[in-house]
Design an enzyme around this catalytic site. Structure first.
Site, PDB file in Angstrom:
ATOM      1  N   SER A   1     -26.248  27.307 -30.605  1.00 47.49           N
ATOM      2  CA  SER A   1     -27.623  27.764 -30.703  1.00 47.49           C
ATOM      3  C   SER A   1     -27.875  28.441 -32.043  1.00 47.49           C
ATOM      4  CB  SER A   1     -27.935  28.666 -29.507  1.00 47.49           C
ATOM      5  OG  SER A   1     -29.311  28.677 -29.246  1.00 47.49           O
TER       6      SER A   1
ATOM      7  N   ASP B   1     -31.827  19.608 -23.112  1.00 51.11           N
ATOM      8  CA  ASP B   1     -31.994  20.963 -23.633  1.00 51.11           C
ATOM      9  C   ASP B   1     -33.475  21.221 -23.895  1.00 51.11           C
ATOM     10  OD1 ASP B   1     -31.900  23.395 -24.964  1.00 51.11           O
ATOM     11  OD2 ASP B   1     -30.154  22.853 -26.176  1.00 51.11           O
TER      12      ASP B   1
ATOM     13  N   HIS C   1     -29.016  23.600 -22.136  1.00 48.41           N
ATOM     14  CA  HIS C   1     -28.507  24.401 -23.253  1.00 48.41           C
ATOM     15  C   HIS C   1     -27.132  24.967 -22.870  1.00 48.41           C
ATOM     16  CE1 HIS C   1     -29.484  26.294 -27.073  1.00 48.41           C
ATOM     17  NE2 HIS C   1     -29.170  27.499 -26.607  1.00 48.41           N
TER      18      HIS C   1
END
Length: 648
Positions: A198, A304, A335
């Site tokens: 991320s 995601d 995610h």
């Protein structure tokens, strides 16, 4: 020959030359002894643990002094005593103190002398005994670093880049945050690999896009490639709030007290209009893909909805255009880190990747298929290249059917119109559930049941010509696989996994830093349809990404929506469907009005990346069938309104 092509060819050439010289000058026994895998021969318990503060050359907090970023280091002690230098694996993160890393939200902990005791995640436990140093960098404005968080901008990127410069002898490091005693990385050979999920992976992308020397590879997991595309989709806001709120969320208390001016600049530079401003241009790493020297092992969940998959698709394509060495894993999760959905294979593959890229071991990973794709829960396939050779953008045309809003999708152009009214209370799951029924909020178009499997691989584009009744309108375009399946439940709070109580260990442990993590398994659900790809846009940005304009009611506008990258096989017996609608609840914000839009079907198309192209579609959609009977289809739960943060 382009610069990146030279680099891409150079690495295999070096490997070949080394192999040839080895065969010529070494005995057969010695040649066979050439290492192919780093082994855990160094003590983790007695590893060196130290902290260095690196001068970034910036003064973002305005205190009159250069900002210093904290880098916590765990490295094997034995190589330095033997006069050997080691490569570095680095994770630069804003989350080490505020929010934690990984499925168990680990934070850094320290001993009374300020040396790191627990380093989050398994990287140090596993790789330090194998001859790597691990460096965990606190991004500027977080944890023990000076400066301010600027959410993917200059401060974020250069604070991480400065550490690579220090590892290569080009920047100054100190043994304390304010002192003058210098620290030097004499133990480092300068070869660095960055990894992270991320925001952490985003920083790896950003640092690679500077072209910094010494960065040999990056492993971005669920990472952003353009911050505009994290917050907006072609003018349509994806989330409430902006980067100023995100900065406030992760900044240390000390930074928050000094960084109000930076947060104001973030707020002023990111208006909710959806216009592309200079702030977003600075945070677009895709435009600098030509500078990337490092290889890239990219990992992303195809469902995601936090860091949406347009981010990996455009980054992958840009890297390909510049000849960057690449590898990719695509899962059916949301995610989620691959450590939590394919743990054993992930650790093994990552180990081999770093051995090849940082130690130069000829272990064959560069000659293996470039792509691993999850076809079903825990069921994986490989592709020699991604998208596969023979993938072609294939134009499909929507056509009106016998019922309003339930049409067909095929290769032949069609005339006519369809009309829908934006209903911001509904989402893609509502539209897909009633895909075969006439409803006022969407227009749906379906192929005949397929007689063969049909594979989509890459990024689709949907061009829409629509006439609104109001001065503002948002559009959504969704590709759907219509047919029964069992999939990962990506809409669940854990986004496709269930965390168990049993633990497995990946590396060495100490009393303060365990290498043992909770196991997971796939969380699945039975569905009647699967959303394959999505795209959104503000129709007011039809002519320019830089500035949106009010619409003229009654006038037709044409706009092309970029759909998210994916890789999906629509099985024989299923249908491929296109839905065009307005606000996708909790995935984009609604416009200021509630328009009715009329689609001109003769000027509306879907350009879909199909393996085998138009010929493959013709073979798969050659059957004839009546329009599907109205029914309510089951799918995953609707997207949830949550505060999205690009974290774990």
């Amino acid at each position: 020959m382009p610069k990146r092509t030279r680099l891409t060819l150079w690495r295999p050439l070096v490997t070949a030359v080394v192999a040839t010289l080895t065969a010529v000058f070494l005995t057969p026994a010695a040649a066979q002894a050439a290492p192919r895998e780093s082994r855990p021969v160094y003590s983790y318990a007695h590893a060196v643990r130290e902290s260095v503060w690196v001068d970034t050359g910036l003064d973002e907090d305005g205190d009159g002094h250069h900002d210093r970023v904290a880098a916590d280091i765990v490295r094997p002690a034995e190589p330095a005593r033997q006069g050997r230098k080691v490569p570095v694996i680095m994770d630069a993160s804003p989350y080490y103190s505020c929010c934690g890393r990984g499925n168990e939200s680990q934070r850094k902990t320290y001993d009374p002398q300020g040396h790191v005791v627990q380093m989050p995640l398994f990287y140090d436990n596993y790789f330090v005994p194998r001859g790597y140093a691990f460096v965990g960098v606190d991004l500027a404005g977080t944890n023990r670093s000076d400066g301010c968080v600027d959410v993917g901008g200059r401060s974020d990127v250069l604070s991480a880049k400065a550490v690579i410069d220090w590892l290569n002898g080009r920047a100054k490091g100190y043994t304390s945050r304010t002192g003058d005693t210098r620290a030097r990385a004499g133990w480092s050979n300068g070869r660095t690999g960055m990894i992270g999920k991320s925001w952490d992976g985003t920083i790896a992308n950003g640092v690679a896009a500077t072209g910094v020397k010494g960065l040999r590879t990056i492993v971005p997991i669920s990472a952003i490639s353009s911050w505009y595309d994290y917050y907006f989709a072609q003018g349509a806001p994806l989330y409430e709030g902006g980067p100023d709120e995100l900065a406030d969320y992760v900044e240390s208390a000390g930074a928050r007290a000094h960084c109000a001016a930076v947060q104001r600049r973030l707020a002023d530079g990111s208006p909710r209009s959806g216009d592309r401003t200079p702030l977003w241009t600075e945070r677009d790493y895709v435009k600098d893909a030509a500078k990337v020297r490092a290889s890239v092992f990219l990992v992303h969940g195809m469902q995601d909805l936090n860091v949406r998959t347009k981010n990996f698709g455009q980054w992958w394509d840009a890297l390909a255009r510049h000849g960057v060495e690449r590898k990719i894993w695509l899962s059916q999760t949301g995610h989620v880190d691959p450590f939590d959905y394919r743990r054993g294979a992930w650790v093994d593959t990552l180990h081999r990747w770093f051995d090849h890229e940082l130690l130069g071991y000829d272990n064959g990973i560069d000659r293996e298929p470039a792509a691993d794709i999850e076809r079903g829960p825990d069921r994986w396939a490989t592709s020699a290249a991604w998208p596969p050779h023979g993938t072609r953008a294939t134009v499909l045309h929507p056509a009106a059917g016998s019922r309003a809003g339930v049409g067909t999708l095929g290769p032949r152009p069609a005339a006519g119109t369809e009309t829908f009214t934006d209903d911001p209370r509904l989402s893609e799951t509502d539209w897909a559930a009633r895909l075969t029924a006439s409803t006022p909020e969407k227009a749906g178009f379906l192929t005949t049941p397929l007689t063969r499997d049909l594979r989509l691989a890459g990024s689709a584009r949907v061009t829409v010509t629509a006439t609104p009744t109001t001065a503002s309108a948002h559009l959504s375009a969704v590709l759907v696989d219509v047919g029964p399946d069992t999939i990962r439940d990506y809409a669940d709070s854990a986004e496709g996994i269930t965390t168990l109580t049993d633990r497995t260990c990946w590396g060495a442990s100490t009393a303060g830093d365990s290498a043992c993590y909770k196991e997971t398994r796939a969380k699945t659900t039975a569905v009647d349809y699967t959303v394959v790809s999505r795209g959104w846009a503000d129709l007011g940005h039809y002519a320019s990404a830089t500035e949106g304009v009010p619409l003229t009611p009654g006038r037709a506008y044409t706009m092309t929506l970029d759909l998210a990258a994916t890789d999906h096989v629509v099985p024989a017996g299923h249908r491929l469907a296109l839905i065009v609608a307005g606000t996708d609840k909790d995935l984009i914000d609604p416009p200021s009005t509630r328009p009715t839009l009329t689609l001109d079907l003769s000027r509306t198309t879907a350009k879909v990346p199909l393996v085998g192209g138009a010929a493959a579609f013709a073979r798969a959609a050659s059957g004839r069938a009546a329009a599907p009977a109205p029914a309510v289809l089951d799918g995953v739960r609707a997207p949830r309104a949550v505060r999205h943060v690009p974290a774990g």
